[in-house]
Write a protein that holds these residues in place. Structure first.
Motif, PDB file in Angstrom:
ATOM      1  N   PHE A  13       0.826  -1.200   0.000  1.00 49.97           N
ATOM      2  CA  PHE A  13       0.000   0.000   0.000  1.00 49.97           C
ATOM      3  C   PHE A  13       0.868   1.262   0.000  1.00 49.97           C
ATOM      4  O   PHE A  13       0.624   2.202  -0.765  1.00 49.97           O
ATOM      5  CB  PHE A  13      -0.930  -0.004   1.212  1.00 49.97           C
ATOM      6  CG  PHE A  13      -1.711   1.266   1.377  1.00 49.97           C
ATOM      7  CD1 PHE A  13      -2.866   1.488   0.643  1.00 49.97           C
ATOM      8  CD2 PHE A  13      -1.277   2.254   2.248  1.00 49.97           C
ATOM      9  CE1 PHE A  13      -3.579   2.671   0.784  1.00 49.97           C
ATOM     10  CE2 PHE A  13      -1.980   3.435   2.393  1.00 49.97           C
ATOM     11  CZ  PHE A  13      -3.133   3.648   1.661  1.00 49.97           C
ATOM     12  N   ARG A  14       1.859   1.290   0.879  1.00 47.70           N
ATOM     13  CA  ARG A  14       2.711   2.479   0.956  1.00 47.70           C
ATOM     14  C   ARG A  14       3.461   2.712  -0.350  1.00 47.70           C
ATOM     15  O   ARG A  14       3.645   3.860  -0.777  1.00 47.70           O
ATOM     16  CB  ARG A  14       3.683   2.326   2.126  1.00 47.70           C
ATOM     17  CG  ARG A  14       3.023   2.541   3.491  1.00 47.70           C
ATOM     18  CD  ARG A  14       3.992   2.303   4.634  1.00 47.70           C
ATOM     19  NE  ARG A  14       3.429   2.776   5.906  1.00 47.70           N
ATOM     20  CZ  ARG A  14       3.786   2.312   7.094  1.00 47.70           C
ATOM     21  NH1 ARG A  14       4.714   1.356   7.180  1.00 47.70           N
ATOM     22  NH2 ARG A  14       3.233   2.783   8.199  1.00 47.70           N
ATOM     23  N   ALA A  65      -0.569  11.505   0.457  1.00 47.18           N
ATOM     24  CA  ALA A  65       0.045  11.779   1.754  1.00 47.18           C
ATOM     25  C   ALA A  65      -0.477  10.786   2.780  1.00 47.18           C
ATOM     26  O   ALA A  65      -1.682  10.530   2.864  1.00 47.18           O
ATOM     27  CB  ALA A  65      -0.268  13.204   2.198  1.00 47.18           C
ATOM     28  N   LEU A  66       0.428  10.225   3.565  1.00 50.37           N
ATOM     29  CA  LEU A  66       0.071   9.276   4.611  1.00 50.37           C
ATOM     30  C   LEU A  66       0.523   9.802   5.959  1.00 50.37           C
ATOM     31  O   LEU A  66       1.582  10.424   6.074  1.00 50.37           O
ATOM     32  CB  LEU A  66       0.731   7.916   4.368  1.00 50.37           C
ATOM     33  CG  LEU A  66       0.458   7.199   3.037  1.00 50.37           C
ATOM     34  CD1 LEU A  66       1.223   5.884   3.003  1.00 50.37           C
ATOM     35  CD2 LEU A  66      -1.029   6.968   2.843  1.00 50.37           C
ATOM     36  N   LYS A  67      -0.293   9.561   6.991  1.00 49.09           N
ATOM     37  CA  LYS A  67       0.165   9.814   8.352  1.00 49.09           C
ATOM     38  C   LYS A  67       1.214   8.763   8.705  1.00 49.09           C
ATOM     39  O   LYS A  67       1.179   7.629   8.228  1.00 49.09           O
ATOM     40  CB  LYS A  67      -1.006   9.733   9.327  1.00 49.09           C
ATOM     41  CG  LYS A  67      -2.050  10.832   9.128  1.00 49.09           C
ATOM     42  CD  LYS A  67      -1.580  12.162   9.681  1.00 49.09           C
ATOM     43  CE  LYS A  67      -2.718  13.189   9.624  1.00 49.09           C
ATOM     44  NZ  LYS A  67      -2.319  14.475  10.215  1.00 49.09           N
ATOM     45  N   ASP A  68       2.149   9.150   9.555  1.00 51.88           N
ATOM     46  CA  ASP A  68       3.265   8.267   9.855  1.00 51.88           C
ATOM     47  C   ASP A  68       2.855   7.000  10.595  1.00 51.88           C
ATOM     48  O   ASP A  68       3.411   5.929  10.376  1.00 51.88           O
ATOM     49  CB  ASP A  68       4.318   9.007  10.690  1.00 51.88           C
ATOM     50  CG  ASP A  68       5.027  10.083   9.880  1.00 51.88           C
ATOM     51  OD1 ASP A  68       5.051   9.963   8.649  1.00 51.88           O
ATOM     52  OD2 ASP A  68       5.551  11.027  10.500  1.00 51.88           O
ATOM     53  N   LEU A 104      -3.947   6.384   7.768  1.00 49.27           N
ATOM     54  CA  LEU A 104      -4.697   7.525   7.253  1.00 49.27           C
ATOM     55  C   LEU A 104      -4.038   8.026   5.972  1.00 49.27           C
ATOM     56  O   LEU A 104      -2.817   8.191   5.911  1.00 49.27           O
ATOM     57  CB  LEU A 104      -4.746   8.661   8.276  1.00 49.27           C
ATOM     58  CG  LEU A 104      -5.514   8.394   9.572  1.00 49.27           C
ATOM     59  CD1 LEU A 104      -5.593   9.664  10.407  1.00 49.27           C
ATOM     60  CD2 LEU A 104      -6.903   7.856   9.294  1.00 49.27           C
ATOM     61  N   ALA A 105      -4.864   8.286   4.956  1.00 49.60           N
ATOM     62  CA  ALA A 105      -4.368   8.719   3.650  1.00 49.60           C
ATOM     63  C   ALA A 105      -5.181   9.900   3.150  1.00 49.60           C
ATOM     64  O   ALA A 105      -6.412   9.900   3.251  1.00 49.60           O
ATOM     65  CB  ALA A 105      -4.452   7.564   2.648  1.00 49.60           C
ATOM     66  N   GLU A 155      -6.510  12.481  13.168  1.00 52.13           N
ATOM     67  CA  GLU A 155      -5.358  11.664  13.516  1.00 52.13           C
ATOM     68  C   GLU A 155      -5.838  10.244  13.771  1.00 52.13           C
ATOM     69  O   GLU A 155      -7.019  10.003  14.008  1.00 52.13           O
ATOM     70  CB  GLU A 155      -4.663  12.214  14.775  1.00 52.13           C
ATOM     71  CG  GLU A 155      -4.036  13.587  14.597  1.00 52.13           C
ATOM     72  CD  GLU A 155      -2.758  13.566  13.778  1.00 52.13           C
ATOM     73  OE1 GLU A 155      -2.281  12.452  13.466  1.00 52.13           O
ATOM     74  OE2 GLU A 155      -2.249  14.637  13.457  1.00 52.13           O
ATOM     75  N   LEU A 156      -4.927   9.312  13.731  1.00 49.10           N
ATOM     76  CA  LEU A 156      -5.235   7.940  14.070  1.00 49.10           C
ATOM     77  C   LEU A 156      -5.034   7.813  15.577  1.00 49.10           C
ATOM     78  O   LEU A 156      -3.956   7.460  16.048  1.00 49.10           O
ATOM     79  CB  LEU A 156      -4.314   6.994  13.297  1.00 49.10           C
ATOM     80  CG  LEU A 156      -4.838   5.588  13.018  1.00 49.10           C
ATOM     81  CD1 LEU A 156      -6.176   5.628  12.294  1.00 49.10           C
ATOM     82  CD2 LEU A 156      -3.827   4.803  12.210  1.00 49.10           C
TER      83      LEU A 156
END
Length: 820
Positions: A193-194, A203-206, A218-219, A363-364
């Motif tokens: 996926f990444r 953009a992805l959350k870390d 999260l994307a 945020e996650l």
């Protein structure tokens, strides 16, 4: 008659359950498939799936190889009649690598359920062959081959992004507009996926959360970009809208400045070095407050992002500092009014999980919560603690279905099976104006907030005993809630689907609102709790209430139990809080007025099991003896390629039989509480048998007075069969239990049996037995051989009987009896 004092410790057993071979019948779907015109139905489905596969192959041929990664394949969306929803499991096929990835929740008025599967290109003809065999071949019994599956399919089509979207469709982002998506990724495909997301400039959350079969990230993307990602990878299982953006709307009216804070400080005795802690996950705290400093060391303050600092902020109205005051002292007003020393039996830890200047992007929060907990544990790894979380989100609630945040909380409590954690979570508050006419109906219609749909934490709602208004500014005003009833802002699980846990578990004081008969109600100072203000240089105290205050009180009490009995498991401490809870008079009147089990359930989903008490949680009396059992069983075993139930535990506890027989027909009580943690396996796949959320479930049953042990075993098997067939609590009804069948939701079950002492004398065996979960239904995940530990709390009560039932139990156990 005065009750006997609570001055005797509960009895504590480690193990003792006799493991017995036990097998619950395997569930067989007995409902007949819908009648179909065989050839016509097959031809309709052949046309539909043929068109879908042709289009899928066209898209596969057009895949962008500069972007694409993972196994080539496509998604199909099937429509199944809502009444046949269990059939979605039959869409999976492991040898063909076909996986059920998402089942959209059924909405009101919708007669079908939409289930989406991933199909590898090498298995593109799988369903076509199934349909052809249904059309042309018969089984030995003369039925169409594959009828159980094919006859239950209404339609099939090539899936799109919207097929994988399991939230309310009203939350789907507008075409062309970027939004934060919560992406649920198939097991083992996070790096795939990444890889694709990077090449699409998504953009992805870390951070990410990992579950047994899913990873969640999260994307930021438009629907169109997300469609390209789905078409060029095999990674995505499910899409939701990112919604963990916590909001806290608190009316914190300033309390009058107290002149005698120094008097209280002089009476405070700091906790010792090995004292347990309440770890508050919130907006930080201001340690400079003189009442917090004795119980909060600078080294025990942390932040998710070190750049935030650890102090509290005006943006969150000093919410973390307010939580800290109640978590450390409980009822601060009582401490201020009395002259006795205040010995702190536990300390504080704080973790700042809310940014100091607000939150704009989602945020996650499951990952943030996990990081915060890890920081506190790294600082003091051997310290016993209870985590307290009053940060909640009202976005995207779904009548009890798990969110990524609630599932992460469950996973943190379960701790991989070897590091259990005790967490207290607030149920959440109503937003906006509180109208008198809406109480308590609005509370029953506005559901508990995320992450309080989690199974493993202790979820706390709010009740109130505060009804006295003395301030002259409010002359003529009246409280909204009567004494002992639900606090006006507390949410409930009244509208949840029946299979989800009862929330809240318990309630604590959360203050009241008042009204003048014309305007919306207000949280006036007279009806609130007192706590510490985050700017002590301006004032020491402020008012505080709602489920945040209630959760802090719950954490305070839990820490009190841990301080007194540090050897107890987190499951046991949680169980003791529920076991010690009682309904107030106002609550009991509503339960007594309930004419049906459904009405009782509505009350249970409003109040939980009532208000806990530290004395009842820790101490027995001569006429009220509590036994605490901590044990484990092996619920499942492998038999060839099939996982079956393995053991139940039979407990023969020391029983005051002679004393009960001597009481004859006098009324007595038996209180039972079973507490355990489950391993979560979230993902919106219909929550059917194979895709249950919980790893396993346990139940308790008590031998009846005229029942042999063999009859008791047979009844347990019948109860398990009923559970497998979807009859929740199917074997627990009747027999003078207050709740009976409705008690068996979630992972904590509590009930009260009332009857004659003579009848209780022969109820001397308790069975703890497993019912199915994903550990059993998913052998490929290799969890079937795990042990399931549990806490069983048993209280024998003979109020007003003037008899000692504690000493006979102690004599059987050969334990010292405390001097009277």
């Amino acid at each position: 008659m005065a009750r006997a004092p609570r001055d005797r410790p509960h009895f504590h057993f480690e193990g003792g359950g006799q493991a017995e071979p036990y097998t619950s019948p395997r569930l067989v779907i007995s409902r007949l498939p819908p009648d179909r015109v065989r050839v016509g139905h097959a031809q309709k489905l052949e046309r539909a799936i043929g068109s879908a596969v042709v289009e899928a192959r066209r898209k596969l041929a057009a895949r962008d190889e500069a972007i694409a990664e993972g196994e080539r394949g496509f998604y199909l969306e099937f429509e199944i009649p809502a009444a046949e929803r269990a059939a979605v499991e039959n869409l999976e096929n492991k040898p063909a690598a076909i996986e059920l990835v998402a089942v959209r929740p059924i909405t009101d008025g919708n007669e079908t359920v939409a289930a989406t599967v991933f199909v590898p290109e090498r298995s593109a003809e799988f369903f076509s062959r199934k349909i052809a065999a249904y059309r042309d071949e018969d089984t030995k019994s003369g039925k169409p081959k594959n009828e159980a599956l094919v006859a239950r399919i209404e339609d099939v089509r090539l899936a799109a992004v919207r097929s994988l979207f399991t939230d309310d469709m009203a939350l789907l982002p507008k075409a062309g507009y970027p939004a934060w998506w919560e992406v649920w990724i198939r097991g083992g495909r996070l790096e795939t996926f990444r890889y694709v997301a990077e090449r699409l400039d998504i953009a992805l959350k870390d951070h990410a959360i990992s579950f047994p079969e899913r990873d969640v990230v999260l994307a930021l993307a438009t629907e169109e970009t997300m469609e390209r990602l789905v078409e060029n990878s095999d990674a995505v299982a499910e899409l939701r809208i990112a919604k963990d953006t916590p909001t806290l709307f608190l009316e914190m009216r300033p309390a009058e400045q107290a002149d005698w804070v120094e008097d209280l400080i002089d009476r405070v005795e700091a906790p010792d070095a090995v004292a347990p802690a309440v770890c508050i996950l919130d907006s930080g705290a201001n340690r400079a407050h003189p009442l917090l400093e004795p119980g909060l060391e600078a080294a025990d303050q942390h932040a998710y992002d070190d750049a935030w600092g650890v102090g509290d902020s005006a943006f969150w109205n000093g919410h973390g500092t307010a939580m800290a005051g109640v978590a450390l002292y409980g009822d601060i007003e009582a401490a201020l009014r009395h002259a006795e020393p205040v010995g702190l039996r536990h300390r504080l830890e704080t973790v700042k999980i809310l940014p100091p200047a607000g939150q704009h992007d989602p945020e996650l929060y499951g990952a943030i919560t996990e990081t915060g907990i890890t920081k506190a544990e790294a600082r003091a790894p051997r310290r016993r603690r209870v985590f307290c979380l009053a940060v909640t989100s009202e976005v995207g609630l779904a009548r009890g279905r798990p969110s990524s945040w609630s599932a992460a909380v469950d996973q943190l409590c379960y701790g991989g099976g070897d590091r259990r954690r005790l967490m207290v979570v607030a149920a959440g508050n109503l937003r906006g104006d509180i109208e008198v006419d809406g109480y308590p109906d609005r509370n029953d219609l506005e559901e508990v907030e995320s992450p309080a749909q989690a199974w493993n934490p202790l979820v706390v709602g709010a009740y109130t005993d505060k009804i006295t208004i003395t301030h002259p500014d409010y002359a003529g005003w009246n409280p909204v809630a009567p004494a002992g009833d639900l606090s006006p802002a507390s949410r409930t699980s009244g509208i949840w689907e029946r299979q989800w846990p009862i929330r809240p578990d318990v309630v604590f004081e959360g203050g009241n609102f008042a009204h003048d008969g014309v305007n919306a109600a207000s949280a006036i100072d007279d009806l609130q709790l007192i706590t510490t203000h985050y700017r002590p240089q301006m004032r020491h105290f402020e008012t505080f209430g709602d489920t945040s205050a209630a959760a802090a009180l719950g954490a305070n009490l839990a820490a009190g139990v841990i301080a007194a009995r540090p050897e107890l498991w987190p499951e046991t401490v949680r169980g003791l809080l529920v076991h010690s809870a009682e309904w107030t008079q106002a609550m009991r009147e509503r339960f007594d007025a309930a004419a049906s089990q459904a009405q009782k359930m509505a009350m249970l989903r409003r109040y939980g099991w009532g208000v806990p008490d530290l004395g009842r949680a820790l101490w027995s009396a001569t006429d009220d003896a509590t036994l605490m059992v901590e044990d484990a069983l092996l619920p499942f075993r492998r038999d060839g390629s099939v996982i079956k139930t393995r053991n139940m535990n039979l407990h023969r506890l020391p029983w005051p039989r002679d004393e009960l027989l001597a009481l004859g027909d006098q009324d007595v009580e038996l209180r039972m509480t079973l507490s355990y943690f489950v391993e979560p396996n979230p993902g919106e796949r219909g929550w059917t048998r194979r895709h249950r959320y919980a790893s396993h479930s346990l139940r308790f049953a008590v031998k009846r007075s005229l029942e042999s042990i063999q009859q008791f075993r047979q009844r347990i098997n019948k109860a398990a069969k009923a559970e497998e067939a979807g009859q929740v609590g199917g074997g627990a009804g009747g027999d003078d239990w207050v709740l009976g069948p409705i008690r068996d939701r979630g992972s904590i079950h509590s009930d009260i049996w009332r009857g004659s002492a003579a009848a209780l004398a022969d109820r001397d065996a308790i069975g703890v037995f497993p019912v199915s979960g994903w550990w059993k239904e998913k052998p490929g995940l290799q969890r079937w051989d795990r042990s399931a530990r549990y806490s069983l709390l048993v209280s024998v009560r003979a109020p007003g009987a003037n008899i000692d039932i504690y000493t006979p139990i102690a004599n059987q156990l050969a334990v010292p009896i405390p001097a009277g």
